[in-house]
Design an enzyme around this catalytic site. Structure first.
Site, PDB file in Angstrom:
ATOM      1  N   ASP A   1       0.837  -1.199   0.000  1.00 15.98           N
ATOM      2  CA  ASP A   1       0.000   0.000   0.000  1.00 15.98           C
ATOM      3  C   ASP A   1       0.871   1.247   0.000  1.00 15.98           C
ATOM      4  O   ASP A   1       1.958   1.220   0.558  1.00 15.98           O
ATOM      5  CB  ASP A   1      -0.778   0.064   1.323  1.00 15.98           C
ATOM      6  CG  ASP A   1      -2.219  -0.319   1.192  1.00 15.98           C
ATOM      7  OD1 ASP A   1      -2.692  -0.467   0.062  1.00 15.98           O
ATOM      8  OD2 ASP A   1      -2.863  -0.469   2.234  1.00 15.98           O
TER       9      ASP A   1
ATOM     10  N   TYR B   1       1.790   4.697   1.823  1.00 19.26           N
ATOM     11  CA  TYR B   1       1.632   5.143   3.213  1.00 19.26           C
ATOM     12  C   TYR B   1       0.291   5.863   3.344  1.00 19.26           C
ATOM     13  O   TYR B   1      -0.125   6.590   2.446  1.00 19.26           O
ATOM     14  CB  TYR B   1       2.748   6.104   3.607  1.00 19.26           C
ATOM     15  CG  TYR B   1       4.122   5.479   3.703  1.00 19.26           C
ATOM     16  CD1 TYR B   1       4.377   4.417   4.568  1.00 19.26           C
ATOM     17  CD2 TYR B   1       5.186   5.974   2.952  1.00 19.26           C
ATOM     18  CE1 TYR B   1       5.650   3.861   4.689  1.00 19.26           C
ATOM     19  CE2 TYR B   1       6.471   5.431   3.060  1.00 19.26           C
ATOM     20  CZ  TYR B   1       6.690   4.370   3.924  1.00 19.26           C
ATOM     21  OH  TYR B   1       7.948   3.829   4.030  1.00 19.26           O
TER      22      TYR B   1
ATOM     23  N   PHE C   1       7.768   2.713  -0.118  1.00 17.19           N
ATOM     24  CA  PHE C   1       8.661   2.888   1.032  1.00 17.19           C
ATOM     25  C   PHE C   1       9.266   4.291   1.143  1.00 17.19           C
ATOM     26  O   PHE C   1       9.854   4.620   2.167  1.00 17.19           O
ATOM     27  CB  PHE C   1       9.789   1.842   1.056  1.00 17.19           C
ATOM     28  CG  PHE C   1       9.292   0.433   1.212  1.00 17.19           C
ATOM     29  CD1 PHE C   1       8.768   0.005   2.420  1.00 17.19           C
ATOM     30  CD2 PHE C   1       9.328  -0.455   0.152  1.00 17.19           C
ATOM     31  CE1 PHE C   1       8.290  -1.297   2.566  1.00 17.19           C
ATOM     32  CE2 PHE C   1       8.856  -1.757   0.281  1.00 17.19           C
ATOM     33  CZ  PHE C   1       8.336  -2.174   1.496  1.00 17.19           C
TER      34      PHE C   1
ATOM     35  N   HIS D   1       8.919  -8.970   5.626  1.00 18.26           N
ATOM     36  CA  HIS D   1       8.726  -7.533   5.405  1.00 18.26           C
ATOM     37  C   HIS D   1       9.593  -6.748   6.390  1.00 18.26           C
ATOM     38  O   HIS D   1       9.848  -7.192   7.508  1.00 18.26           O
ATOM     39  CB  HIS D   1       7.245  -7.190   5.629  1.00 18.26           C
ATOM     40  CG  HIS D   1       6.837  -5.862   5.117  1.00 18.26           C
ATOM     41  ND1 HIS D   1       7.012  -4.700   5.842  1.00 18.26           N
ATOM     42  CD2 HIS D   1       6.254  -5.486   3.941  1.00 18.26           C
ATOM     43  CE1 HIS D   1       6.555  -3.683   5.149  1.00 18.26           C
ATOM     44  NE2 HIS D   1       6.101  -4.121   3.988  1.00 18.26           N
TER      45      HIS D   1
END
Length: 222
Positions: free
Chosen positions: A63, A65, A76, A185
């Site tokens: 997704d 943020y 990221f 992750h």
């Protein structure tokens, strides 16, 4: 997508599919009634900043943020001046442990995109403060096509898959030609389950160099 990008002819057929109109209508309604990230002009930033012809590494996120001011279309990454999120702090920790690179004082990953690193989320929009709120609406079908397009490149590409959602996309990659680097992750919830110590950056460069490709300079200037 802006007409200047070489992704346009590759992905144009997707824009004619019925799901695409439904997806865009859904996102427009969401924007009319809620705060949605990233801003509309930055939804396709990953494709705008890393041309198809130059892709040699794909880092796959899930997704955008969902906090104010964070998402700007690159998985990221956050703009300069925005606090570095926990997952990215862990990425920087692994970058230091792997290659000895001192973490920058910001979380902007633009420098990677200009070297052929595609920073792609599987879903390209999200409602504020609601993770996964735009999942299952069509973005995954579109980004799967992006992955298939990269897989079709004749030269070696390294796919870095962090976390269960990204690792499912391994099925889209021809691992006889390309290289997949996968682990847990980098989220604080899972980073100690195999992300730390996985050395993805040096392994990606080794795979590129073995194929005669230029390695990535993973340093991020302050």
């Amino acid at each position: 997508m802006a007409p200047r990008t070489d992704w346009n002819p590759i992905l144009r057929a997707e824009l004619a599919e019925p799901y695409w109109a439904e997806l865009q209508a859904f996102v427009a309604e969401e924007r009319a009634n809620h705060q949605v990230f990233p801003p509309a002009a930055e939804v396709f930033a990953a494709l705008h900043q890393t041309p198809y012809a130059s892709v040699k590494v794909v880092i796959l996120g899930q997704d955008p943020y969902h906090g104010p001011g964070q998402a700007h279309g690159l998985c990221f990454s956050v703009r300069r001046g925005v606090a570095v999120p926990p997952s990215l702090r862990n990425i920087f920790t692994e970058l230091h442990d792997d290659l000895g690179i001192t973490p920058p004082r910001h979380g902007n990953l633009d420098a990677w995109t200009h070297q052929g690193v595609l920073l792609l989320n599987t879903s390209l929009t999200v409602r504020a403060h609601q993770a996964a709120s735009h999942h299952g609406r069509g973005w995954e079908r579109f980004t799967d096509q992006v992955i298939r397009a990269v897989d079709a490149k004749p030269e070696r590409v390294v796919f870095i898959l962090w976390g269960a959602a990204a690792r499912k996309k391994k099925a889209l990659v021809d691992t006889s030609r390309h290289v997949v680097i996968e682990s847990a992750h980098p989220s604080p919830l899972s980073a100690h389950n195999g992300f730390f110590g996985s050395r993805p950056f040096s392994r990606a460069n080794a795979a590129l160099e073995a194929a005669g490709r230029e390695p990535v300079d993973w340093r991020l200037p302050d």
